[in-house]
Design a protein around this motif. Structure first.
Motif, PDB file in Angstrom:
ATOM      1  N   ARG A 167      79.186   5.676  45.148  1.00 51.01           N
ATOM      2  CA  ARG A 167      78.258   5.057  46.108  1.00 51.01           C
ATOM      3  C   ARG A 167      78.101   5.875  47.395  1.00 51.01           C
ATOM      4  NH1 ARG A 167      78.624  -1.441  46.455  1.00 51.01           N
ATOM      5  NH2 ARG A 167      76.976  -0.934  47.973  1.00 51.01           N
ATOM      6  N   PRO A 168      77.632   7.123  47.261  1.00 46.73           N
ATOM      7  CA  PRO A 168      77.340   7.909  48.456  1.00 46.73           C
ATOM      8  C   PRO A 168      76.155   7.328  49.212  1.00 46.73           C
ATOM      9  CG  PRO A 168      76.433   8.960  46.515  1.00 46.73           C
ATOM     10  CD  PRO A 168      77.232   7.797  46.017  1.00 46.73           C
ATOM     11  N   VAL A 169      75.923   7.809  50.395  1.00 50.93           N
ATOM     12  CA  VAL A 169      74.719   7.453  51.145  1.00 50.93           C
ATOM     13  C   VAL A 169      73.622   8.401  50.668  1.00 50.93           C
ATOM     14  CG1 VAL A 169      73.651   7.227  53.413  1.00 50.93           C
ATOM     15  CG2 VAL A 169      76.083   6.689  53.105  1.00 50.93           C
ATOM     16  N   GLY A 170      72.660   7.870  49.936  1.00 53.73           N
ATOM     17  CA  GLY A 170      71.707   8.711  49.236  1.00 53.73           C
ATOM     18  C   GLY A 170      70.984   9.711  50.115  1.00 53.73           C
ATOM     19  N   ALA A 171      70.689   9.314  51.337  1.00 54.35           N
ATOM     20  CA  ALA A 171      69.909  10.175  52.221  1.00 54.35           C
ATOM     21  C   ALA A 171      70.727  11.323  52.811  1.00 54.35           C
ATOM     22  CB  ALA A 171      69.310   9.340  53.351  1.00 54.35           C
ATOM     23  N   LYS A 172      72.048  11.299  52.652  1.00 56.51           N
ATOM     24  CA  LYS A 172      72.893  12.306  53.297  1.00 56.51           C
ATOM     25  C   LYS A 172      73.222  13.496  52.409  1.00 56.51           C
ATOM     26  CE  LYS A 172      75.169   9.389  56.738  1.00 56.51           C
ATOM     27  NZ  LYS A 172      76.466   8.959  57.323  1.00 56.51           N
ATOM     28  N   GLY A 173      72.896  13.414  51.110  1.00 57.71           N
ATOM     29  CA  GLY A 173      73.107  14.553  50.243  1.00 57.71           C
ATOM     30  C   GLY A 173      74.540  14.690  49.755  1.00 57.71           C
ATOM     31  N   THR A 174      74.729  15.656  48.869  1.00 57.23           N
ATOM     32  CA  THR A 174      76.010  15.786  48.187  1.00 57.23           C
ATOM     33  C   THR A 174      77.119  16.372  49.047  1.00 57.23           C
ATOM     34  OG1 THR A 174      75.375  17.942  47.296  1.00 57.23           O
ATOM     35  CG2 THR A 174      74.868  16.015  45.943  1.00 57.23           C
ATOM     36  N   GLU A 175      76.799  16.873  50.240  1.00 54.44           N
ATOM     37  CA  GLU A 175      77.824  17.481  51.087  1.00 54.44           C
ATOM     38  C   GLU A 175      78.577  16.458  51.938  1.00 54.44           C
ATOM     39  OE1 GLU A 175      78.807  20.656  50.917  1.00 54.44           O
ATOM     40  OE2 GLU A 175      77.400  20.737  49.232  1.00 54.44           O
ATOM     41  N   GLN A 176      78.189  15.191  51.913  1.00 57.82           N
ATOM     42  CA  GLN A 176      78.880  14.191  52.735  1.00 57.82           C
ATOM     43  C   GLN A 176      80.346  14.098  52.322  1.00 57.82           C
ATOM     44  OE1 GLN A 176      77.411  10.015  51.597  1.00 57.82           O
ATOM     45  NE2 GLN A 176      75.892  11.377  50.645  1.00 57.82           N
ATOM     46  N   ALA A 177      81.186  13.776  53.306  1.00 56.79           N
ATOM     47  CA  ALA A 177      82.633  13.930  53.149  1.00 56.79           C
ATOM     48  C   ALA A 177      83.209  13.055  52.038  1.00 56.79           C
ATOM     49  CB  ALA A 177      83.326  13.624  54.476  1.00 56.79           C
ATOM     50  N   GLY A 178      82.789  11.805  51.953  1.00 57.56           N
ATOM     51  CA  GLY A 178      83.335  10.923  50.934  1.00 57.56           C
ATOM     52  C   GLY A 178      83.020  11.400  49.532  1.00 57.56           C
ATOM     53  N   PHE A 179      81.799  11.870  49.337  1.00 61.04           N
ATOM     54  CA  PHE A 179      81.402  12.360  48.016  1.00 61.04           C
ATOM     55  C   PHE A 179      82.133  13.648  47.677  1.00 61.04           C
ATOM     56  CE2 PHE A 179      78.391  14.380  44.997  1.00 61.04           C
ATOM     57  CZ  PHE A 179      78.371  13.371  44.027  1.00 61.04           C
ATOM     58  N   GLN A 180      82.320  14.514  48.659  1.00 58.97           N
ATOM     59  CA  GLN A 180      83.071  15.745  48.416  1.00 58.97           C
ATOM     60  C   GLN A 180      84.523  15.442  48.044  1.00 58.97           C
ATOM     61  OE1 GLN A 180      82.262  19.153  48.369  1.00 58.97           O
ATOM     62  NE2 GLN A 180      80.189  18.325  48.186  1.00 58.97           N
ATOM     63  N   ALA A 181      85.091  14.391  48.635  1.00 60.29           N
ATOM     64  CA  ALA A 181      86.452  13.991  48.270  1.00 60.29           C
ATOM     65  C   ALA A 181      86.508  13.512  46.826  1.00 60.29           C
ATOM     66  CB  ALA A 181      86.951  12.901  49.217  1.00 60.29           C
ATOM     67  N   LEU A 182      85.463  12.815  46.391  1.00 66.93           N
ATOM     68  CA  LEU A 182      85.399  12.374  45.002  1.00 66.93           C
ATOM     69  C   LEU A 182      85.275  13.573  44.064  1.00 66.93           C
ATOM     70  CD1 LEU A 182      85.266  10.060  42.967  1.00 66.93           C
ATOM     71  CD2 LEU A 182      82.791   9.943  43.362  1.00 66.93           C
ATOM     72  N   LEU A 183      84.443  14.529  44.416  1.00 63.66           N
ATOM     73  CA  LEU A 183      84.316  15.729  43.589  1.00 63.66           C
ATOM     74  C   LEU A 183      85.648  16.465  43.481  1.00 63.66           C
ATOM     75  CD1 LEU A 183      80.895  17.213  44.820  1.00 63.66           C
ATOM     76  CD2 LEU A 183      81.316  15.742  42.838  1.00 63.66           C
ATOM     77  N   ALA A 184      86.401  16.506  44.566  1.00 63.65           N
ATOM     78  CA  ALA A 184      87.711  17.165  44.536  1.00 63.65           C
ATOM     79  C   ALA A 184      88.647  16.467  43.563  1.00 63.65           C
ATOM     80  CB  ALA A 184      88.315  17.194  45.935  1.00 63.65           C
ATOM     81  N   MET A 185      88.602  15.139  43.524  1.00 61.92           N
ATOM     82  CA  MET A 185      89.425  14.407  42.569  1.00 61.92           C
ATOM     83  C   MET A 185      89.023  14.744  41.135  1.00 61.92           C
ATOM     84  SD  MET A 185      89.979  10.639  44.250  1.00 61.92           S
ATOM     85  CE  MET A 185      91.366  10.304  43.173  1.00 61.92           C
TER      86      MET A 185
END
Length: 274
Positions: A167-185
């Protein structure tokens, strides 16, 4: 093979049947109208689209900690269903074992709705109980909530699955911190992710074209083998009408037939024991 006839397992949907299983008195949201979807309705939808099994998630909306509707569907569904239950934070190991014996494969933590403080006091203890029973911990976070959750997950070997693309913030793109943390996992092989819930984070309307950049990033980081497709039927709190067929159809040209089989059949069958 026709796309809708390809075998599928829906990795996240809900059953709401307030006629047979009245809503809990303490819930904050009571689904109505087209949000209601009973077992018969779901089984008919599944039959139309090649969906042979479904992972039912106990909804906080309507039922909160009352899992009876979901458990009844598992018990009467002729092997079609398994479940993810919603439990009190201090649930006993004996109660968790009883859920597992009834076809529950995991426990849901809806941090997006309740906030992390709601779970924080008992979270590590509960995760230890789940790990001993080999049950999944299913997390629904949004925006950057994963960053605050991560310290509670350190050192845990629990099987983790994250709802709705994180559930990222769609308008902020894939570089947002929470989504990047998920990608790292995902890159570390620590979790599974459900490719679903676009209506909860897309900055656009259907068919949610902006969600594809998130799908791309998640598949690359997690590997397709650690991703699961899910419908999120019957689309609680959706801002506009959504239908199962059009939502599913979007995947036909996004992945090859072999990739679809892995995402929609092989992976959830292996992970959740169908």
């Amino acid at each position: 093979m026709d796309f809708f006839a390809e075998p599928k397992i829906d990795g996240h949907c809900h059953i709401l049947d307030p006629v047979r299983f009245p809503y809990a008195p303490d819930v904050l949201y009571r689904p109505q109208g087209q949000e209601i979807g009973d077992q018969n309705s779901l089984e008919q939808v599944m039959a139309c689209y090649g969906v042979r099994h479904a992972l039912l998630v106990g909804p906080n909306s309507g039922y909160n900690l009352d899992n009876r509707c979901m458990l009844h569907a598992i018990a009467t569904g002729a092997g079609r269903f398994k479940g993810v239950a919603v439990v009190p934070n201090d649930v006993s190991a004996e109660s968790l074992q009883a859920f597992k014996d009834q076809g529950v494969v995991g426990i849901a933590f809806n941090i997006a709705l309740n906030g992390l403080p709601y779970y924080a006091t008992d979270l590590k203890t509960l995760l230890q109980k789940l790990e001993k029973l080999d049950l999944w911990a299913q997390f629904q976070v949004e925006a950057d909530q994963l960053l605050d959750l991560l310290p509670y997950l350190q050192g845990s070997q629990i099987r983790m699955v994250f709802d709705h693309c994180g559930r990222p913030v769609g308008a902020k793109g894939t570089e947002q911190a929470g989504f990047q943390a998920l990608l790292a996992m995902g890159r570390e092989g620590r979790a599974v992710v459900k490719l679903s819930g676009e209506a909860k984070f897309s900055a656009q309307g259907f068919p949610f074209d902006d969600a594809r950049s998130y799908w791309d990033a998640l598949i690359q980081a997690f590997g397709l083998q650690n991703c699961v497709w899910a419908s999120d039927w019957p689309y609680l709190k959706a801002p506009f009408r959504l239908d199962y067929g059009p939502m599913l159809k979007r995947w036909e040209n996004y992945l090859t037939a072999q990739e679809r089989r892995q995402l929609m059949w092989d992976n959830p069958k292996r992970m959740f024991g169908f």
